[in-house]
Design a protein around this motif. Structure first.
Motif, PDB file in Angstrom:
ATOM      1  N   SER A  90      -3.656   8.332  13.044  1.00  0.00           N
ATOM      2  CA  SER A  90      -2.573   9.313  12.899  1.00  0.00           C
ATOM      3  C   SER A  90      -2.485   9.805  11.462  1.00  0.00           C
ATOM      4  CB  SER A  90      -1.238   8.689  13.319  1.00  0.00           C
ATOM      5  OG  SER A  90      -1.259   8.335  14.685  1.00  0.00           O
ATOM      6  N   THR A  94      -3.461  13.827  10.436  1.00  0.00           N
ATOM      7  CA  THR A  94      -2.236  14.568  10.129  1.00  0.00           C
ATOM      8  C   THR A  94      -2.425  15.360   8.839  1.00  0.00           C
ATOM      9  OG1 THR A  94      -0.863  12.897  11.198  1.00  0.00           O
ATOM     10  CG2 THR A  94       0.235  14.388   9.680  1.00  0.00           C
ATOM     11  N   GLU A 100       4.671  17.693   9.485  1.00  0.00           N
ATOM     12  CA  GLU A 100       3.952  16.509   9.958  1.00  0.00           C
ATOM     13  C   GLU A 100       4.074  15.324   9.009  1.00  0.00           C
ATOM     14  OE1 GLU A 100      -0.054  17.545  10.779  1.00  0.00           O
ATOM     15  OE2 GLU A 100       0.445  18.910  12.427  1.00  0.00           O
ATOM     16  N   ASP A 103       5.353  12.191  10.853  1.00  0.00           N
ATOM     17  CA  ASP A 103       4.331  11.512  11.654  1.00  0.00           C
ATOM     18  C   ASP A 103       3.389  10.690  10.772  1.00  0.00           C
ATOM     19  OD1 ASP A 103       5.421  12.644  13.879  1.00  0.00           O
ATOM     20  OD2 ASP A 103       3.972  14.297  13.986  1.00  0.00           O
ATOM     21  N   SER A 165       3.329  14.148  19.717  1.00  0.00           N
ATOM     22  CA  SER A 165       2.392  14.817  18.810  1.00  0.00           C
ATOM     23  C   SER A 165       0.939  14.416  19.047  1.00  0.00           C
ATOM     24  CB  SER A 165       2.780  14.510  17.354  1.00  0.00           C
ATOM     25  OG  SER A 165       2.800  13.109  17.145  1.00  0.00           O
ATOM     26  N   ASN A 167      -1.163  12.574  17.283  1.00  0.00           N
ATOM     27  CA  ASN A 167      -1.959  12.860  16.094  1.00  0.00           C
ATOM     28  C   ASN A 167      -3.173  11.954  15.948  1.00  0.00           C
ATOM     29  OD1 ASN A 167      -0.281  14.963  15.183  1.00  0.00           O
ATOM     30  ND2 ASN A 167       1.132  13.501  14.230  1.00  0.00           N
TER      31      ASN A 167
END
Length: 221
Positions: A90, A94, A100, A103, A165, A167
């Motif tokens: 992630s 990202t 973002e 995240d 998301s 990610n």
């Protein structure tokens, strides 16, 4: 009178009919004594059987609890690997934008939390005094089944916040990690409450700790 005298003579000649003066029948009658002794042995043996069965059942339950804890530790290592991979991927995938950034921070936290679980399980198998001493001081909640279960549940809900998301770039990894941590967190608590032998045989690492309980041997059961 002749019959009475004859009866007295027969009683004198038969020691089983009339015992010596002043002694009860059970003293001189060997058959009764043997019967009483056999009855006592029978009662003792019948009373010992349930106790032996109960001890054997308890020993078997404790042995099964040790085996279960070994498999539980293996699954915890797998969960830590899945969570760590999710957090690292992630962060990599990202972009450094404001939208973002949250995240990315969640990914960093997930990697750290996964590392805590992995290091603890490593110390459970092969205690390292310096690491175990620091872990006991800062992450003491990891040293009990109930508290570790609540920890897994808390991180699971944190992980499920990234499911929208995705990610990580790996489809389903976020769901597998989140649901896995949640399920095994509940399992830790349920087992501790319903299977007391697991709490009795569970031995958290004590290497590097001061006191008589210090033990630098592995906790492999």
């Amino acid at each position: 009178n002749r019959n009475s005298a004859r009866s007295k003579n027969q009683n004198k000649n038969n020691p089983l009919t009339m015992p010596p003066y002043g002694e009860p029948d059970w003293v001189t009658t060997s058959g009764n004594a043997q019967t009483t002794q056999d009855a006592g042995v029978g009662l003792g043996s019948s009373a010992a059987v349930p106790v032996a069965d109960k001890k054997e059942e308890g020993s078997k339950s404790r042995r099964n609890a040790r085996i279960f804890l070994v498999f539980l530790s293996f699954f915890n290592v797998a969960l830590a690997a899945a969570m760590g991979a999710l957090g690292i991927l992630s962060c990599i995938n990202t972009t450094a934008t404001i939208d973002e950034l949250t995240d990315m921070m969640l990914g960093i936290y997930m990697a750290i939390f996964a590392g805590i679980l992995f290091v603890y399980e490593l110390c459970w198998w092969q205690p390292i005094p310096a690491i175990n001493r620091a872990f006991r001081k800062n992450f003491g909640f990891m040293y009990g089944l109930n508290s570790k279960g609540f920890y897994l549940i808390f991180i699971a809900f944190l992980t499920l916040g990234l499911t929208d998301s995705n990610n990580s770039g790996v489809d389903g990894l976020d769901w597998v990690a989140g649901i896995g941590w949640l399920a095994f967190g509940v399992l830790h608590i349920a087992v501790a409450l319903t299977w007391p032998e697991t709490v009795d045989v569970y031995r958290p690492p004590t290497a590097g700790l001061d006191g008589p309980d210090e033990d630098e041997t592995p906790n492999v059961v």
